[in-house]
Enzyme design. Sequence first.
Site, short mmCIF file in Angstrom:
data_model
loop_
_atom_site.label_atom_id
_atom_site.label_comp_id
_atom_site.label_asym_id
_atom_site.label_seq_id
_atom_site.Cartn_x
_atom_site.Cartn_y
_atom_site.Cartn_z
N SER A 162 21.46 37.87 16.60
CA SER A 162 20.92 36.61 16.05
C SER A 162 19.49 36.79 15.57
O SER A 162 18.75 37.60 16.11
CB SER A 162 20.97 35.54 17.16
OG SER A 162 20.25 34.39 16.76
N TYR A 185 18.94 32.77 26.13
CA TYR A 185 20.02 33.09 25.17
C TYR A 185 19.54 34.15 24.18
O TYR A 185 20.17 35.19 24.02
CB TYR A 185 20.47 31.84 24.41
CG TYR A 185 21.19 32.19 23.14
CD1 TYR A 185 20.53 32.13 21.92
CD2 TYR A 185 22.50 32.64 23.17
CE1 TYR A 185 21.17 32.52 20.76
CE2 TYR A 185 23.15 33.03 22.01
CZ TYR A 185 22.47 32.97 20.81
OH TYR A 185 23.09 33.37 19.65
N LYS A 209 20.47 38.44 23.46
CA LYS A 209 20.77 39.12 22.19
C LYS A 209 19.86 40.34 22.02
O LYS A 209 20.31 41.42 21.62
CB LYS A 209 20.58 38.15 21.01
CG LYS A 209 21.61 37.03 20.95
CD LYS A 209 23.03 37.55 20.85
CE LYS A 209 24.05 36.43 20.75
NZ LYS A 209 25.43 36.94 20.75
C1 WQD Z 1 18.30 23.74 12.71
C2 WQD Z 1 17.20 22.78 12.28
C3 WQD Z 1 16.15 21.62 14.11
C4 WQD Z 1 19.57 19.23 15.30
C5 WQD Z 1 20.27 27.67 16.70
C6 WQD Z 1 20.12 28.80 17.66
C7 WQD Z 1 20.46 30.09 16.97
C8 WQD Z 1 21.83 29.99 16.37
C9 WQD Z 1 21.91 28.81 15.40
C10 WQD Z 1 23.50 30.90 17.83
C11 WQD Z 1 15.99 22.85 13.21
C12 WQD Z 1 16.87 20.66 13.17
C13 WQD Z 1 18.77 20.15 14.65
C14 WQD Z 1 19.30 17.84 15.19
C15 WQD Z 1 17.44 18.36 13.76
N1 WQD Z 1 22.81 29.85 17.37
N2 WQD Z 1 17.73 19.71 13.89
N3 WQD Z 1 18.24 17.45 14.40
O1 WQD Z 1 17.80 25.94 16.26
O2 WQD Z 1 17.76 27.01 13.95
O3 WQD Z 1 19.34 27.85 15.67
O4 WQD Z 1 21.56 27.64 16.17
O5 WQD Z 1 23.42 32.05 17.51
O6 WQD Z 1 20.44 31.12 17.91
O7 WQD Z 1 18.77 28.87 18.05
O8 WQD Z 1 19.74 25.66 14.65
O9 WQD Z 1 21.06 23.71 13.94
O10 WQD Z 1 19.87 23.62 16.18
O11 WQD Z 1 18.54 23.50 14.10
O12 WQD Z 1 16.49 17.99 13.06
O13 WQD Z 1 19.99 16.96 15.76
O14 WQD Z 1 17.69 21.45 12.36
O15 WQD Z 1 14.91 21.09 14.49
O16 WQD Z 1 14.83 22.66 12.43
P1 WQD Z 1 18.52 26.58 15.15
P2 WQD Z 1 19.88 24.08 14.77
#
Ligand code: WQD
Length: 334
Positions: free
Chosen positions: A125, A150, A154
């Site tokens: 990741s 997590y 990785k």
């Molecule tokens: C994306 C953006 C949030 C939810 C995570 C893991 C990563 C991978 C992918 C496994 C951010 C914003 C999110 C919400 C929001 N997983 N957001 N409202 O955090 O980049 O990555 O998932 O491998 O390891 O860390 O993805 O989709 O949670 O967030 O505004 O209800 O959307 O702040 O900017 P992230 P995400």
Amino acid sequence: MGKILVTGGLGFIGSHTVVELLEKGEEVLVADNLSNSSMDVLEGIKKITGKNSDFVNVDLADFEKSRTIFESNEIDSIIHFAASKAVGESVEKPLLYYRNNLNSMINMLELSREFKVGKFVFSSSCTVYGEPDQLPVSEQTPVKKAESPYGNTKQIGEEIIIDFVKSHPKLKAISLRYFNPIGAHDTALIGELPLGVPANLVPYITQTAAGIRESLSVFGGDYNTPDGTCIRDYIHVVDLANAHIIALDHCDRMEESYDYFNVGTGSGTSVLEVINSFEKVSDQKLNYEIKDRRPGDVEKTYADTTKANSILGWKAERDLDNMMATAWKWQQTL
Ligand code: WQD
């Protein structure tokens, strides 16, 4: 000709990879402990491909149980997705994450040695980079201390593989560092199935549009980005699935025993741009509010994909609108 063992093969990325493998005529064995998936996914894979994939329900963190897979199947290659992957949960339950994610990795590698498995592709990741100091993020970008247990599993997972193949160079291994996988299969027969309240952006958007959630909270509107919201490299899950197939083939060609690649589109997209794309493809307004930042969020990250493009000959093909359209089509079947 042996089988390709896909661990976590009923998960979001695993299931899409199994479909692509079966459609290319590969012999696949899916191993999954159903902790974050269901047998309906196997049904969906069969409906899409018209093929049965062998399946075994097993806890890969248990060595003896994992060993039975290799005793009763000839396994040529392993694509290792199986892991717990909720960032927030990993902070509350670090030992569960270290035990599950690292023990299953160690078991797969140990059994690869004993049963002469030749190729190993690992689901890593972009979290290994943390908040990058330079953008786009290349494979030369220094890995930073993981922001969560997590993410640490990785990083440690990659290091375990590197040390293992030094002691056992017969195994060729590749780590794929995913950016943000989203979207669903064009048939809408498989897709992302978050358990409970989605932590990730896109399932939260589609559940809000479906009336399951009241409103989307946009975590932060005051970042140092053009529209104030966080930037990520969102990649269609089918593009990501195909990267695994290409990586497996590359193991046959590569000189060194280990290599690693960023897998993203190479472009950054903000939360508001994702929302705008969704509203366009779904032809409906999304109910959302800008709220406080989410602790631990990286402000902006997106991949330099030159290495995967040039060495693997792989490039993401699908655009954001297609990612959102397939995610919405899938949500409407749930
Ligand atoms: C994306 C953006 C949030 C939810 C995570 C893991 C990563 C991978 C992918 C496994 C951010 C914003 C999110 C919400 C929001 N997983 N957001 N409202 O955090 O980049 O990555 O998932 O491998 O390891 O860390 O993805 O989709 O949670 O967030 O505004 O209800 O959307 O702040 O900017 P992230 P995400």
